[in-house]
Design an enzyme around this catalytic site. Sequence first.
Site, PDB file in Angstrom:
ATOM      1  CG  HIS A  82      -1.707   1.293   1.309  1.00 27.04           C
ATOM      2  ND1 HIS A  82      -2.862   1.466   0.588  1.00 27.04           N
ATOM      3  CD2 HIS A  82      -1.492   2.456   1.966  1.00 27.04           C
ATOM      4  CE1 HIS A  82      -3.338   2.675   0.815  1.00 27.04           C
ATOM      5  NE2 HIS A  82      -2.527   3.302   1.655  1.00 27.04           N
ATOM      6  CG  ASP A 161     -12.390   3.542   5.104  1.00 22.05           C
ATOM      7  OD1 ASP A 161     -11.948   4.317   5.982  1.00 22.05           O
ATOM      8  OD2 ASP A 161     -12.080   3.629   3.910  1.00 22.05           O
ATOM      9  NE  ARG A 168     -10.876  10.199   9.090  1.00 22.10           N
ATOM     10  CZ  ARG A 168      -9.940   9.488   8.442  1.00 22.10           C
ATOM     11  NH1 ARG A 168     -10.245   8.350   7.847  1.00 22.10           N
ATOM     12  NH2 ARG A 168      -8.705   9.921   8.385  1.00 22.10           N
ATOM     13  CB  SER A 183      -9.051   5.066   6.998  1.00 23.66           C
ATOM     14  OG  SER A 183      -9.347   5.205   5.647  1.00 23.66           O
ATOM     15  CE  LYS A 187      -9.269   2.299   2.784  1.00 15.03           C
ATOM     16  NZ  LYS A 187      -9.381   3.687   2.422  1.00 15.03           N
TER      17      LYS A 187
HETATM   18  N1  URA Z   1      -6.104   7.206   2.797  1.00 11.51           N
HETATM   19  C1  URA Z   1      -7.122   6.455   3.299  1.00 11.51           C
HETATM   20  O1  URA Z   1      -7.500   5.434   2.723  1.00 11.51           O
HETATM   21  N2  URA Z   1      -7.684   6.837   4.456  1.00 11.51           N
HETATM   22  C2  URA Z   1      -7.300   7.951   5.141  1.00 11.51           C
HETATM   23  O2  URA Z   1      -7.856   8.227   6.201  1.00 11.51           O
HETATM   24  C3  URA Z   1      -6.261   8.728   4.606  1.00 11.51           C
HETATM   25  C4  URA Z   1      -5.666   8.336   3.422  1.00 11.51           C
END
Ligand code: URA
Length: 444
Positions: A82, A161, A168, A183, A187
Amino acid sequence: MIAKILLDKKREGRALGSAEIRGLVDGYTKGEIPDYQMSAFAMAVCCRGMTARETADLTDAMMRSGACLDWSDLHVPTADKHSTGGVGDKLSLVIQPLAAACGVAVPSLTGRGLGLTGGTADKLETIPGYNAGLSLAAFRKVIADVGVSMTVQTQEICPADKKLYALRDVTGTVASIPLICASILSKKWAEGAGTLVFDVKFGKGAFMKTVEEATELAVAMVDASKAAGRKSAALVTDMNAPLGYAVGNINEVAEALEVLRAGTSDGNGPSSVSWLEADFVRLSVELASLMVSLAKDMPLDDARRLCDEKLADGSAYRKFREMVQAHGGDLDAFDRRAKKGAFRFRLQAMRTGYVSAIDAEKVARVALSLGAGRMEAGDRIDPYAGVTLSVKIGDRVGSRTPLATLEKSGSPDGLEKAASELLAAFEFSPTAPAPGNLIVKRIA
Ligand code: URA
């Protein structure tokens, strides 16, 4: 559950219990807890923080809000990478097939670009026919058949999320390490890979502006992933200047293909860039080596040698081609499309000296203004739009040396103005700048 009691507790800086966090996330996902209470919770977390245990509980609860994939029937190690997002970040296009060519299955749910950061799915969709919207069943089949798949995360993954991030985004509560960590990780954990490697970027073209912030996030993500039974490591990397040469979509895929094809007879022949030296190639190999080393329990030096070999002998390219075919894409059609090109404008240096800085944020803004990205989710991308640098930091230039090519389709309108804005991204010095470090830290 009385959400107000939990909000009082969090406001006072007390840690919430696992069941309380689970109740909050479940209630919010089902619509039983309203947005105003969840935004108060997000703000309390921004101000009061969370313990490592609370962050892990929040991540777990968000992960369980949707489908969780399991790859144990494959009987091969699984890994994913990631990135927190950068400018010219086409790393996944090289890393994921490279790790797969080394015998690691790579189930990679990826995203579309928003704002200054490009999305891997948008890049892949410039390959004619490529379907980046597979169902989870089709994704599973490509992983079983090919060993690597890159597709957009479906609605079934982490609905909590999606809902919380949208909240957010409009309540000033994105900038919180525990919330960002939960977050991103929810995932990735839902995707089911046994090994997770993170590229946490800092600098002008990154979400995190300082090494310290990036390191804090990297440590939090690695520690939480390990505590949840995943093998994990992170690199903290410099994103002050764009990665590689291309910033856009078609041009980034073309650059990644140039690297993947360097050891093959496919495509346009040997690369015109010194690809072995290229920053993004070095970083790709380093991240892929970490994935392979952790996933296969192999010493890092051996994994690095294996990755070098699989990149140089064309195995990674063949994996990429197989994956593209399995997604319905046609690389020959991509080559024809990339050659066709669009309207171009070449920016030249006006003075003699050394390139001492190339501001990634400014380059990204110019690429975005040309149509390479989205200001708002749902905007259409111009696949040809973007900036291709002709120089990197440390290169010597004279008056009229090409600095970059700007490109877009439709009409040449706006190219010249964009070029004058792009010039502001370059800094020059009379002497060669000291080489910087792309990889600043490894967190293991
Ligand atoms: N990327 C994400 O997937 N979530 C966040 O909160 C910030 C960056």
